[in-house]
Design a protein around this motif. Sequence first.
Motif, PDB file in Angstrom:
ATOM      1  N   MET A   1      -2.253   0.480 -11.440  1.00 28.93           N
ATOM      2  CA  MET A   1      -2.888   1.780 -11.492  1.00 28.93           C
ATOM      3  C   MET A   1      -1.943   2.806 -10.877  1.00 28.93           C
ATOM      4  SD  MET A   1      -6.679   2.789 -10.121  1.00 28.93           S
ATOM      5  CE  MET A   1      -7.439   1.483 -11.009  1.00 28.93           C
ATOM      6  N   SER A   2      -1.760   3.923 -11.521  1.00 28.17           N
ATOM      7  CA  SER A   2      -0.826   4.923 -11.023  1.00 28.17           C
ATOM      8  C   SER A   2      -1.471   5.758  -9.918  1.00 28.17           C
ATOM      9  CB  SER A   2      -0.365   5.826 -12.165  1.00 28.17           C
ATOM     10  OG  SER A   2      -1.414   6.680 -12.541  1.00 28.17           O
ATOM     11  N   PRO A   3      -0.642   6.385  -9.047  1.00 29.27           N
ATOM     12  CA  PRO A   3      -1.180   7.193  -7.956  1.00 29.27           C
ATOM     13  C   PRO A   3      -2.099   8.311  -8.435  1.00 29.27           C
ATOM     14  CG  PRO A   3       1.167   6.825  -7.618  1.00 29.27           C
ATOM     15  CD  PRO A   3       0.808   6.287  -8.978  1.00 29.27           C
ATOM     16  N   THR A   4      -1.832   8.911  -9.591  1.00 26.08           N
ATOM     17  CA  THR A   4      -2.655  10.021 -10.045  1.00 26.08           C
ATOM     18  C   THR A   4      -4.039   9.571 -10.499  1.00 26.08           C
ATOM     19  OG1 THR A   4      -1.628   9.933 -12.215  1.00 26.08           O
ATOM     20  CG2 THR A   4      -0.776  11.571 -10.688  1.00 26.08           C
ATOM     21  N   THR A   5      -4.213   8.283 -10.806  1.00 26.41           N
ATOM     22  CA  THR A   5      -5.535   7.826 -11.200  1.00 26.41           C
ATOM     23  C   THR A   5      -6.345   7.403  -9.988  1.00 26.41           C
ATOM     24  OG1 THR A   5      -4.701   5.599 -11.620  1.00 26.41           O
ATOM     25  CG2 THR A   5      -4.827   7.082 -13.503  1.00 26.41           C
ATOM     26  N   PRO A  12      -1.252  21.387  -4.652  1.00 31.53           N
ATOM     27  CA  PRO A  12      -1.379  22.420  -5.692  1.00 31.53           C
ATOM     28  C   PRO A  12      -0.138  23.294  -5.848  1.00 31.53           C
ATOM     29  CG  PRO A  12      -3.346  22.343  -4.334  1.00 31.53           C
ATOM     30  CD  PRO A  12      -2.335  21.430  -3.703  1.00 31.53           C
ATOM     31  N   SER A  13       0.582  23.546  -4.779  1.00 34.43           N
ATOM     32  CA  SER A  13       1.760  24.414  -4.889  1.00 34.43           C
ATOM     33  C   SER A  13       2.883  23.765  -5.685  1.00 34.43           C
ATOM     34  CB  SER A  13       2.266  24.816  -3.507  1.00 34.43           C
ATOM     35  OG  SER A  13       2.656  23.684  -2.771  1.00 34.43           O
ATOM     36  N   LEU A  14       2.833  22.461  -5.853  1.00 31.22           N
ATOM     37  CA  LEU A  14       3.856  21.753  -6.632  1.00 31.22           C
ATOM     38  C   LEU A  14       3.350  21.394  -8.027  1.00 31.22           C
ATOM     39  CD1 LEU A  14       5.322  19.292  -3.979  1.00 31.22           C
ATOM     40  CD2 LEU A  14       6.211  21.521  -4.682  1.00 31.22           C
ATOM     41  N   ASP A  15       2.114  21.739  -8.314  1.00 30.07           N
ATOM     42  CA  ASP A  15       1.496  21.295  -9.566  1.00 30.07           C
ATOM     43  C   ASP A  15       1.698  22.296 -10.710  1.00 30.07           C
ATOM     44  OD1 ASP A  15       0.114  19.525 -11.150  1.00 30.07           O
ATOM     45  OD2 ASP A  15      -1.852  19.984 -10.325  1.00 30.07           O
ATOM     46  N   PHE A  16       1.439  21.801 -11.907  1.00 27.92           N
ATOM     47  CA  PHE A  16       1.425  22.588 -13.134  1.00 27.92           C
ATOM     48  C   PHE A  16       0.076  22.321 -13.796  1.00 27.92           C
ATOM     49  CE2 PHE A  16       5.882  21.740 -12.329  1.00 27.92           C
ATOM     50  CZ  PHE A  16       6.535  22.907 -12.697  1.00 27.92           C
ATOM     51  N   GLU A  67       1.633  13.840 -15.812  1.00 34.86           N
ATOM     52  CA  GLU A  67       1.242  12.699 -14.984  1.00 34.86           C
ATOM     53  C   GLU A  67       2.457  11.991 -14.397  1.00 34.86           C
ATOM     54  OE1 GLU A  67       0.129  13.171 -18.151  1.00 34.86           O
ATOM     55  OE2 GLU A  67      -1.840  13.935 -17.621  1.00 34.86           O
ATOM     56  N   SER A  68       3.534  11.894 -15.178  1.00 38.51           N
ATOM     57  CA  SER A  68       4.763  11.266 -14.674  1.00 38.51           C
ATOM     58  C   SER A  68       5.372  12.087 -13.554  1.00 38.51           C
ATOM     59  CB  SER A  68       5.788  11.105 -15.804  1.00 38.51           C
ATOM     60  OG  SER A  68       5.299  10.237 -16.787  1.00 38.51           O
ATOM     61  N   TYR A  69       5.362  13.404 -13.728  1.00 32.73           N
ATOM     62  CA  TYR A  69       5.864  14.301 -12.682  1.00 32.73           C
ATOM     63  C   TYR A  69       5.030  14.142 -11.407  1.00 32.73           C
ATOM     64  CZ  TYR A  69       6.117  18.673 -10.055  1.00 32.73           C
ATOM     65  OH  TYR A  69       6.212  19.593  -9.049  1.00 32.73           O
ATOM     66  N   ARG A  70       3.700  14.145 -11.554  1.00 26.12           N
ATOM     67  CA  ARG A  70       2.823  14.008 -10.380  1.00 26.12           C
ATOM     68  C   ARG A  70       3.046  12.675  -9.681  1.00 26.12           C
ATOM     69  NH1 ARG A  70      -2.288  16.363 -13.610  1.00 26.12           N
ATOM     70  NH2 ARG A  70      -1.855  18.581 -13.269  1.00 26.12           N
ATOM     71  N   ASP A  71       3.178  11.591 -10.449  1.00 22.82           N
ATOM     72  CA  ASP A  71       3.459  10.284  -9.858  1.00 22.82           C
ATOM     73  C   ASP A  71       4.768  10.315  -9.073  1.00 22.82           C
ATOM     74  OD1 ASP A  71       1.148   9.231 -10.935  1.00 22.82           O
ATOM     75  OD2 ASP A  71       2.166   8.142 -12.551  1.00 22.82           O
ATOM     76  N   PHE A  72       5.796  10.930  -9.650  1.00 21.14           N
ATOM     77  CA  PHE A  72       7.092  11.039  -8.976  1.00 21.14           C
ATOM     78  C   PHE A  72       6.937  11.773  -7.640  1.00 21.14           C
ATOM     79  CE2 PHE A  72      10.763  13.780  -8.100  1.00 21.14           C
ATOM     80  CZ  PHE A  72      11.738  12.816  -7.876  1.00 21.14           C
ATOM     81  N   VAL A  73       6.233  12.911  -7.648  1.00 22.94           N
ATOM     82  CA  VAL A  73       6.051  13.685  -6.420  1.00 22.94           C
ATOM     83  C   VAL A  73       5.257  12.892  -5.396  1.00 22.94           C
ATOM     84  CG1 VAL A  73       4.977  15.755  -5.420  1.00 22.94           C
ATOM     85  CG2 VAL A  73       6.315  15.940  -7.517  1.00 22.94           C
TER      86      VAL A  73
END
Length: 107
Positions: A1-5, A12-16, A67-73
């Motif tokens: 399971m990925s971190p974003t799930t 939020p300041s790093l999100d899109f 989702e890949s970007y968020r997981d990386f961060v």
Amino acid sequence: MSPTTTLPFPFPSLDFPERATLTPVQIASRLGLAEKHIRDLINEGEIPAVDGKGKGTKRGSYRVPTESYRDFVLVRMTGPRRMDLLCQLPKPVLRELVRELTAFLKS
């Protein structure tokens, strides 16, 4: 399971929030890194991306799923290499992260 799930994206300041995919330029700008560095991370498999390179072109036209970007961060912010990312972020982004974390800790 990925971190974003398992967790909502806590930065939020790093999100899109309205984007499905991102370009290396967008990621580099948000994180204060060089576009080449982001492309290197993509080529090394650290940031999963789709290469939309057309015929006859030498340079990849990468699109990174949000989702890949968020997981990386998340991995970079919570893992042993978190200081690497924090030291590279622009000062305004760090200030916003401090505000977000302070608000989170007060709640």
